[in-house]
Each structure stands twice: as C-alpha cells, then as structure tokens.
Write a protein that holds these residues in place. Structure first.
Motif, PDB file in Angstrom:
ATOM      1  N   GLY A 111       1.222 -14.539   7.133  1.00  0.00           N
ATOM      2  CA  GLY A 111       0.969 -14.765   8.543  1.00  0.00           C
ATOM      3  C   GLY A 111      -0.413 -15.336   8.778  1.00  0.00           C
ATOM      4  O   GLY A 111      -1.336 -15.085   8.002  1.00  0.00           O
ATOM      5  N   TRP A 112      -0.541 -16.088   9.861  1.00  0.00           N
ATOM      6  CA  TRP A 112      -1.791 -16.768  10.175  1.00  0.00           C
ATOM      7  C   TRP A 112      -2.184 -16.436  11.608  1.00  0.00           C
ATOM      8  O   TRP A 112      -1.362 -16.494  12.522  1.00  0.00           O
ATOM      9  N   SER A 113      -3.430 -16.077  11.801  1.00  0.00           N
ATOM     10  CA  SER A 113      -3.984 -15.829  13.118  1.00  0.00           C
ATOM     11  C   SER A 113      -3.225 -14.706  13.828  1.00  0.00           C
ATOM     12  O   SER A 113      -3.182 -13.587  13.330  1.00  0.00           O
ATOM     13  N   GLY A 114      -2.567 -15.002  14.959  1.00  0.00           N
ATOM     14  CA  GLY A 114      -1.787 -13.984  15.654  1.00  0.00           C
ATOM     15  C   GLY A 114      -0.627 -13.455  14.840  1.00  0.00           C
ATOM     16  O   GLY A 114      -0.089 -12.387  15.145  1.00  0.00           O
ATOM     17  N   GLY A 115      -0.263 -14.173  13.796  1.00  0.00           N
ATOM     18  CA  GLY A 115       0.784 -13.694  12.896  1.00  0.00           C
ATOM     19  C   GLY A 115       0.251 -12.787  11.804  1.00  0.00           C
ATOM     20  O   GLY A 115       1.027 -12.122  11.105  1.00  0.00           O
ATOM     21  N   GLY A 116      -1.076 -12.747  11.653  1.00  0.00           N
ATOM     22  CA  GLY A 116      -1.671 -11.955  10.579  1.00  0.00           C
ATOM     23  C   GLY A 116      -1.389 -10.469  10.695  1.00  0.00           C
ATOM     24  O   GLY A 116      -0.999  -9.819   9.721  1.00  0.00           O
ATOM     25  N   ALA A 117      -1.593  -9.904  11.880  1.00  0.00           N
ATOM     26  CA  ALA A 117      -1.343  -8.475  12.071  1.00  0.00           C
ATOM     27  C   ALA A 117       0.136  -8.155  11.909  1.00  0.00           C
ATOM     28  O   ALA A 117       0.500  -7.096  11.379  1.00  0.00           O
ATOM     29  N   HIS A 118       1.006  -9.061  12.360  1.00  0.00           N
ATOM     30  CA  HIS A 118       2.442  -8.851  12.200  1.00  0.00           C
ATOM     31  C   HIS A 118       2.812  -8.773  10.718  1.00  0.00           C
ATOM     32  O   HIS A 118       3.679  -7.991  10.317  1.00  0.00           O
ATOM     33  N   THR A 119       2.157  -9.604   9.925  1.00  0.00           N
ATOM     34  CA  THR A 119       2.381  -9.570   8.481  1.00  0.00           C
ATOM     35  C   THR A 119       1.795  -8.300   7.865  1.00  0.00           C
ATOM     36  O   THR A 119       2.432  -7.653   7.031  1.00  0.00           O
ATOM     37  N   THR A 120       0.590  -7.928   8.287  1.00  0.00           N
ATOM     38  CA  THR A 120      -0.073  -6.752   7.729  1.00  0.00           C
ATOM     39  C   THR A 120       0.763  -5.490   7.915  1.00  0.00           C
ATOM     40  O   THR A 120       0.863  -4.663   6.993  1.00  0.00           O
ATOM     41  N   VAL A 121       1.372  -5.312   9.079  1.00  0.00           N
ATOM     42  CA  VAL A 121       2.138  -4.080   9.320  1.00  0.00           C
ATOM     43  C   VAL A 121       3.376  -3.991   8.429  1.00  0.00           C
ATOM     44  O   VAL A 121       3.902  -2.902   8.211  1.00  0.00           O
ATOM     45  N   CYS A 122       3.811  -5.126   7.878  1.00  0.00           N
ATOM     46  CA  CYS A 122       4.943  -5.097   6.943  1.00  0.00           C
ATOM     47  C   CYS A 122       4.575  -4.339   5.669  1.00  0.00           C
ATOM     48  O   CYS A 122       5.436  -3.744   5.009  1.00  0.00           O
ATOM     49  N   ALA A 123       3.280  -4.357   5.328  1.00  0.00           N
ATOM     50  CA  ALA A 123       2.824  -3.626   4.142  1.00  0.00           C
ATOM     51  C   ALA A 123       2.977  -2.126   4.328  1.00  0.00           C
ATOM     52  O   ALA A 123       3.103  -1.378   3.351  1.00  0.00           O
ATOM     53  N   TYR A 124       2.955  -1.684   5.570  1.00  0.00           N
ATOM     54  CA  TYR A 124       3.182  -0.270   5.888  1.00  0.00           C
ATOM     55  C   TYR A 124       4.671   0.027   6.036  1.00  0.00           C
ATOM     56  O   TYR A 124       5.165   1.041   5.512  1.00  0.00           O
ATOM     57  N   ALA A 125       5.391  -0.852   6.738  1.00  0.00           N
ATOM     58  CA  ALA A 125       6.779  -0.567   7.106  1.00  0.00           C
ATOM     59  C   ALA A 125       7.797  -0.939   6.032  1.00  0.00           C
ATOM     60  O   ALA A 125       8.858  -0.320   5.951  1.00  0.00           O
ATOM     61  N   LEU A 126       7.482  -1.937   5.193  1.00  0.00           N
ATOM     62  CA  LEU A 126       8.476  -2.442   4.231  1.00  0.00           C
ATOM     63  C   LEU A 126       7.916  -2.587   2.813  1.00  0.00           C
ATOM     64  O   LEU A 126       8.222  -3.570   2.125  1.00  0.00           O
ATOM     65  N   PRO A 127       7.129  -1.647   2.325  1.00  0.00           N
ATOM     66  CA  PRO A 127       6.486  -1.852   1.013  1.00  0.00           C
ATOM     67  C   PRO A 127       7.472  -2.082  -0.127  1.00  0.00           C
ATOM     68  O   PRO A 127       7.186  -2.848  -1.053  1.00  0.00           O
ATOM     69  N   GLU A 128       8.639  -1.434  -0.056  1.00  0.00           N
ATOM     70  CA  GLU A 128       9.612  -1.554  -1.145  1.00  0.00           C
ATOM     71  C   GLU A 128      10.330  -2.895  -1.163  1.00  0.00           C
ATOM     72  O   GLU A 128      10.928  -3.268  -2.170  1.00  0.00           O
ATOM     73  N   ARG A 129      10.225  -3.659  -0.056  1.00  0.00           N
ATOM     74  CA  ARG A 129      10.903  -4.955   0.028  1.00  0.00           C
ATOM     75  C   ARG A 129       9.981  -6.129  -0.324  1.00  0.00           C
ATOM     76  O   ARG A 129      10.459  -7.254  -0.517  1.00  0.00           O
ATOM     77  N   LEU A 130       8.675  -5.874  -0.410  1.00  0.00           N
ATOM     78  CA  LEU A 130       7.718  -6.978  -0.491  1.00  0.00           C
ATOM     79  C   LEU A 130       7.388  -7.408  -1.913  1.00  0.00           C
ATOM     80  O   LEU A 130       7.089  -6.592  -2.776  1.00  0.00           O
ATOM     81  N   LEU A 131       7.403  -8.725  -2.113  1.00  0.00           N
ATOM     82  CA  LEU A 131       6.896  -9.326  -3.340  1.00  0.00           C
ATOM     83  C   LEU A 131       5.392  -9.536  -3.235  1.00  0.00           C
ATOM     84  O   LEU A 131       4.658  -9.435  -4.215  1.00  0.00           O
ATOM     85  N   PHE A 132       4.930  -9.846  -2.047  1.00  0.00           N
ATOM     86  CA  PHE A 132       3.497 -10.004  -1.770  1.00  0.00           C
ATOM     87  C   PHE A 132       3.285  -9.976  -0.269  1.00  0.00           C
ATOM     88  O   PHE A 132       4.228 -10.150   0.518  1.00  0.00           O
ATOM     89  N   ASN A 133       2.033  -9.728   0.117  1.00  0.00           N
ATOM     90  CA  ASN A 133       1.661  -9.685   1.531  1.00  0.00           C
ATOM     91  C   ASN A 133       0.331 -10.412   1.702  1.00  0.00           C
ATOM     92  O   ASN A 133      -0.686  -9.980   1.162  1.00  0.00           O
ATOM     93  N   ILE A 134       0.362 -11.523   2.447  1.00  0.00           N
ATOM     94  CA  ILE A 134      -0.832 -12.358   2.619  1.00  0.00           C
ATOM     95  C   ILE A 134      -1.075 -12.606   4.105  1.00  0.00           C
ATOM     96  O   ILE A 134      -0.202 -13.107   4.817  1.00  0.00           O
ATOM     97  N   THR A 135      -2.270 -12.242   4.562  1.00  0.00           N
ATOM     98  CA  THR A 135      -2.641 -12.506   5.943  1.00  0.00           C
ATOM     99  C   THR A 135      -3.842 -13.437   5.981  1.00  0.00           C
ATOM    100  O   THR A 135      -4.795 -13.271   5.218  1.00  0.00           O
ATOM    101  N   CYS A 136      -3.773 -14.433   6.843  1.00  0.00           N
ATOM    102  CA  CYS A 136      -4.832 -15.439   6.963  1.00  0.00           C
ATOM    103  C   CYS A 136      -5.454 -15.371   8.352  1.00  0.00           C
ATOM    104  O   CYS A 136      -4.763 -15.598   9.356  1.00  0.00           O
ATOM    105  N   ALA A 137      -6.734 -15.046   8.410  1.00  0.00           N
ATOM    106  CA  ALA A 137      -7.472 -15.008   9.675  1.00  0.00           C
ATOM    107  C   ALA A 137      -6.771 -14.142  10.708  1.00  0.00           C
ATOM    108  O   ALA A 137      -6.605 -14.536  11.863  1.00  0.00           O
ATOM    109  N   GLY A 138      -6.359 -12.950  10.302  1.00  0.00           N
ATOM    110  CA  GLY A 138      -5.617 -12.066  11.191  1.00  0.00           C
ATOM    111  C   GLY A 138      -6.479 -10.970  11.797  1.00  0.00           C
ATOM    112  O   GLY A 138      -7.642 -10.770  11.423  1.00  0.00           O
TER     113      GLY A 138
END
Length: 292
Positions: free
Chosen positions: A96-123
């Motif tokens: 996620g980028w900018s306003g999408g960064g926080a949306h991406t970050t919360v996936c690390a909390y909510a979906l850790p077992e589904r994620l291959l990686f989690n990258i936030t840019c300027a979030g």
C-alpha cells in the motif's frame, strides 16, 4: 485494464483491476487517498517484469466499490480475504502507498497466516500510539482537519467536497497547486507527462461517487486502529522518504519503534512519490520475504 466486480457476502460490490503477470505471485494493492484501482497501472510494467500479479481494489465509496457506513481500517482485510477466497488465492502479498499504507499495515495484524509479505510505502501510523501525531503534518489545513474529522464531521467533509469540485472544474490547476507543496525529488516525478496523466485519471475515478467515500477513507486514519502495533505478528517492511511533505517521516519511525518485526527502509531526501522510481527496491523486499 478490465474492471472486475465481486459481490461480497454482505451484498456490497468490490471493484478491482489486475495488472502485471497473470498467474504470477498475487499481491493486493491498496491505493492512496484519494485514489482508485487505476493506480495499479503505475506498477504494471515492473510487476510484469518481476512476475507479480497485481490486484488493485477500489476501497468503499471510491471508484466503483460500494460505500460502507462507519468503516474502520480493519474492514479492509476482511474484504481482501473474501476476494482472495473468491479468486482461489491462498497466500498473497499486500502493498500500500500513502492512504493505502495503513490499510496494508493492519493486514499484518488481521491476516498474518495469509501473507507472503507486507510492504507499506509512505503510510500512516496508529495515531493513538503517537502523541499529538497531527503536529507532524506539514500543512496547517491537514492539522485542523484531523480535529474536525472527530468534532465536526460535516465541516471535515467540506475539505473533500472542495477537492472534488476542483478536480471536476479545474483539474490542471488543482494538480499544479498540489505539486507546489512537494519536495524537489517529487517535483521531478510529477513533471513527467505519463505520471501526471495517470494521477489525474486516478483522482477523477476516486471521486466518481462524490466525496463521501474519500472523506471516510481519510477519517479512519485519525482514530485508534482497534489494536496495538505491538500485537502485529509478521514482518512489516516500511519504505518512507525523509523529505516527505505529505505523510511525515516520523510516522514511519513510529511504526519501526512499535511494530516488533519492522524493517524501515529510510530513503534520504526522497518525498512522497518515491515508489515511482524505487520499484525495484520495493520488489526486492518482496522477493526476499518469499524466499524466506
């Protein structure tokens, strides 16, 4: 790009577009705010080259996705998981980028077992874990808006009603005014015709349903996320420019200080638009996570 639509279990429509390599490593991309699925086109060539299937969704009320009343950040990973199941995708990356960064970050909390990686840019970071977070925002209007989003939501919406009006009536002038706020590295990027064309189309699409969705998308950043950053269970890669005039570098530092397994990629003298020229570094981080 073909716009696709998925009907969620609760009846809302989730619109998305696909870029990059069909059948490649799946990545769900969270656009900026205001923004839309069209933003994924920025990454198409690089995702194709690097073997990634880039799936960019419209968040509720923007583009062609149905508005969601009283939306929270944690509603985003629920929508992603349902879409992933519908597309028969087991594990996936998120970016996620900018306003999408926080949306991406919360996936690390909510979906850790589904994620291959989690990258936030300027979030953004969790405002409840950074005292007086709004003081780091460079624009006085942005600082005031944070308070209005909680105390006077109708006045807060007026910011985005005005933005919507400007985008429709004088998009070139709105673009020029926005870019004047940027640092030198960002101005260099914004001067490129192909970037400008995509940006203007993306902004227009963001307001396709009016300003309501965009307003809600901004407001969710300024309240408690519903969990502590210390509860995030998987590695988070944070890319942030030290000269970002839109989302302060201090937000990236706060994520590094509070997320247990966080790698902060500090980009000296870079602003808010750095993903446009740092895509290889971003995809390198994704490759490393996949390799383990």
């Amino acid at each position: 790009m073909e716009t696709k639509h998925h009907t969620l279990n609760e009846g809302r429509i989730l619109a998305y577009g696909e870029f990059g390599k069909p059948g490649g490593v799946p990545v769900f991309y969270a656009h900026g705010g205001p923004g839309s699925r069209l933003e994924g086109a920025l990454f198409h060539s690089k995702a194709l080259e690097r073997g990634y299937r880039f799936i960019a969704t419209d968040r509720p009320g923007m583009g062609e996705s149905t508005f969601l009343e009283n939306r929270k950040l944690l509603d985003y990973p629920k929508d992603l998981e349902e879409l992933a199941d519908a597309l028969n995708i087991g594990r996936f990356g998120v970016m996620g980028w900018s306003g999408g960064g926080a949306h991406t970050t919360v996936c690390a909390y909510a979906l850790p077992e589904r994620l291959l990686f989690n990258i936030t840019c300027a979030g953004y970071t969790n405002f409840s874990e950074l005292p007086d977070a709004e003081k780091y925002l460079e624009s006085k209007a942005d600082q005031v808006a944070v308070g209005l989003s909680k105390s006077h939501p109708r006045l807060f919406k007026m910011f985005f009603d005005l933005m919507n009006f400007s985008e429709k009536v004088a998009p070139e002038a709105a673009y020029d005014a926005f870019m004047k706020k940027l640092c030198p590295s960002d101005k260099e990027i914004s001067a490129q015709p192909e970037f400008k064309e995509l940006f203007l189309n993306d902004q227009r699409e963001a307001f396709k349903q009016g300003a309501q969705g965009v307003t809600t998308d901004a407001a969710v950043h300024y309240v408690d996320w519903g969990f502590s950053l210390s509860e995030i269970q998987c590695r988070l890669h944070v890319f942030h420019g030290t000269a970002d005039h839109m989302v302060p570098f201090e937000f990236g530092l706060n994520l590094e200080q509070n997320v247990p397994d966080c790698i902060l990629h500090r980009l000296e003298d870079q602003g808010h638009l750095f993903p446009y020229k740092y895509m290889d570094a971003i995809f390198d981080a994704a490759d490393e996570e996949i390799k383990g």
